[in-house]
Design an enzyme around this catalytic site. Structure first.
Site, PDB file in Angstrom:
ATOM      1  N   HIS A   1       0.826  -1.216   0.000  1.00  0.00           N
ATOM      2  CA  HIS A   1       0.000   0.000   0.000  1.00  0.00           C
ATOM      3  C   HIS A   1       0.859   1.265   0.000  1.00  0.00           C
ATOM      4  O   HIS A   1       0.331   2.369  -0.126  1.00  0.00           O
ATOM      5  CB  HIS A   1      -1.022  -0.017   1.150  1.00  0.00           C
TER       6      HIS A   1
ATOM      7  N   ASP B   1      -0.228  -7.573   1.642  1.00  0.00           N
ATOM      8  CA  ASP B   1       0.281  -6.197   1.628  1.00  0.00           C
ATOM      9  C   ASP B   1       1.810  -6.244   1.655  1.00  0.00           C
ATOM     10  O   ASP B   1       2.448  -5.997   2.673  1.00  0.00           O
ATOM     11  CB  ASP B   1      -0.279  -5.439   2.847  1.00  0.00           C
TER      12      ASP B   1
ATOM     13  N   SER C   1       4.305   2.403   8.129  1.00  0.00           N
ATOM     14  CA  SER C   1       3.998   1.340   7.177  1.00  0.00           C
ATOM     15  C   SER C   1       5.205   0.918   6.374  1.00  0.00           C
ATOM     16  O   SER C   1       6.022   1.749   5.985  1.00  0.00           O
ATOM     17  CB  SER C   1       2.936   1.815   6.183  1.00  0.00           C
TER      18      SER C   1
HETATM   19  N1  ARG Z   1      -1.243   2.186   7.164  1.00  0.00           N
HETATM   20  C1  ARG Z   1      -0.352   2.904   8.017  1.00  0.00           C
HETATM   21  C2  ARG Z   1       0.752   3.546   7.202  1.00  0.00           C
HETATM   22  O1  ARG Z   1       0.558   3.712   6.012  1.00  0.00           O
HETATM   23  C3  ARG Z   1       0.131   2.071   9.140  1.00  0.00           C
HETATM   24  C4  ARG Z   1      -0.907   1.924  10.157  1.00  0.00           C
HETATM   25  C5  ARG Z   1      -0.504   1.061  11.282  1.00  0.00           C
HETATM   26  N2  ARG Z   1      -1.541   1.149  12.247  1.00  0.00           N
HETATM   27  C6  ARG Z   1      -1.542   0.550  13.431  1.00  0.00           C
HETATM   28  N3  ARG Z   1      -2.502   0.819  14.251  1.00  0.00           N
HETATM   29  N4  ARG Z   1      -0.559  -0.233  13.788  1.00  0.00           N
HETATM   30  O2  ARG Z   1       1.736   4.055   7.670  1.00  0.00           O
END
Ligand code: ARG
Length: 427
Positions: free
Chosen positions: A201, A254, A372
């Site tokens: 992503h 992912d 992420s």
């Molecule tokens: N999707 C997020 C990013 O793009 C990461 C989210 C992680 N969330 C969590 N509660 N651990 O950086």
């Protein structure tokens, strides 16, 4: 697309005085944002402006945005330790006429009143509830940053200006972000001499669509430093390999691999102390299963607030600006067995063999936006030992009894071996 950043100026007596230079990323063009305050109808406004700029073939017109300035005094609420008072505007009846302030037209708006609102206090900077890795004197030679050379494009500037006009509590932050904050995109982890593993992503263009060509053109990998402003080396991305069955909504597959080009700028790829791959848990026959690591830790330069969204105020309890993490942070987490995680009402249908859950029951510790793609590491006491997961997603950040979702790297070992070559992985 253009690459822009920001420089900070202080306005004293109408004179702009540079107060801080952005380190690093100096090859990128910068946008100069200046601000000054004015009072109209008894309301204090702060006017932010930038001069028109030309970058290559792209022209960014002069932009201006205006925000309301909260009362100078402190919020009268006496907050509990985990909360803070923040001034927020609310409508208070009577409408003010349309007026133009320094060429900016303010549509007829209701007269506003300031209210002191209680908000949950932002946790420490970086992964939520974490510690600066430098203070632990831990080496993280496998930690990668995935950053954009075109992160702050005109659309972003316009969107920021709109948020500022809407009275976002982050007006100050949006206008005073450092260059590294614009450019930071995701984490990653070096798993073989030229391969960085990240979350799929993260492989997106400015519109949020999966776009490997855009990424190769506009993004780079940084290795060999915990500090985003100095040290390390940056590399072009030679190749992006996507897992063919990614499904963002369901957190499926992912995962993506980036082959980095051999164009190190400052340190050689093979400096083992500064840049070295991390072994994937499962490569050794005696590695624990993902859920069986007793201690885990997640590393990242991600967002500082437990809220983890753009509306969380980047202000400390004195109202001072909080920046995003410049130095790598880590937080220890507990593994959450898949069966337990699958019962969480936020994760229905999400918890397959391809994910690992980790968190901290009481809340306050988690990865968050900007982490992420980075590593969830199985620990051997205080030492990072093997790669267990990749930061993928989660419901909110650091909420009690809501773990984070990580890509289960061991599950993808066959796919990874096929892409990078079986012998290339760190043993
Ligand atoms: N999707 C997020 C990013 O793009 C990461 C989210 C992680 N969330 C969590 N509660 N651990 O950086």
């Amino acid at each position: 697309m253009v690459a822009v950043g920001v420089r900070r100026y202080k306005i004293t007596d109408g004179m702009a005085e540079r107060i801080e230079a952005d380190g690093g990323l100096t090859d990128l063009p910068q946008v100069t944002v200046t601000h000054r305050e004015l009072v109209r109808d008894g309301i204090r406004y702060r006017l932010y402006t930038s001069a028109p700029q030309v970058f290559g073939e792209e022209t960014i017109p002069a932009l201006a945005s205006i925000t309301l300035v909260p009362p100078q005094r402190r919020c009268p609420l006496s907050p509990r330790p985990d909360t803070m008072g923040i001034w927020q505007v609310s409508a208070a009846g009577r409408a003010l006429p349309d007026r133009t302030i320094n060429g900016m037209r303010l549509a007829r708006r209701t007269r506003l009143a300031w209210r002191c609102m209680l908000l949950r206090r932002p946790h420490s900077v970086g992964v939520v509830g974490g510690t600066r890795v430098r203070d632990l004197q831990q080496a993280t030679p496998w930690q990668a940053e995935f950053y954009s050379t075109a992160r702050y494009v005109r659309q972003d500037f316009v969107a920021d200006a709109a948020m500022v006009r809407a009275g976002s509590p982050n007006a100050e932050y949006l206008n005073q972000r450092h260059a590294y904050e614009f450019h930071h995109h995701c984490g990653g982890v070096l798993i073989a001499p030229q391969w960085v593993l990240t979350a799929q992503h993260c492989i997106i263009n400015a519109d949020g669509a999966i776009d490997p060509d855009y990424v190769r053109r506009w993004q780079r990998i940084r290795l060999g430093t915990q500090d985003l402003v100095q040290g390390g080396a940056t590399y072009a991305i030679a190749k992006v390999v996507l897992h063919p069955d990614f499904n963002e909504r369901r957190f499926r597959n992912d995962i993506a691999l980036l082959r980095i080009a051999a164009d190190a700028e400052t340190v050689p790829m093979d400096d083992p102390k500064r840049i070295a791959p991390l072994r994937i848990s499962g490569v050794r026959a005696d590695d624990p299963l993902p859920d069986d690591w007793v201690i885990m830790a997640v590393y990242g330069w991600g967002t500082m607030t437990a809220h983890g969204d753009d509306t969380a105020p980047h202000l400390d309890d004195k109202g001072h600006l909080l920046h995003e993490a410049r130095e790598l942070r880590m937080v220890r987490l507990d593994p959450v067995p898949r069966a337990v995680c699958a019962r969480n009402r936020h994760y229905r249908g999400v918890v397959t063999d391809g994910v690992v859950c980790a968190g901290y029951g009481p809340g306050g510790r988690d990865s968050c936006q900007g982490d992420s793609g980075g590593p969830l590491v199985g620990m051997n006491g205080d030492d990072p030992e093997a790669l267990v997961g990749i930061v993928s997603g989660g419901y909110g950040c650091a909420l009690p009894n809501v773990p984070g979702i990580y890509t289960n790297v061991a599950h993808y070992l066959p796919w990874i071996r096929k892409v990078v070559g079986a012998g290339a992985l760190a043993p």
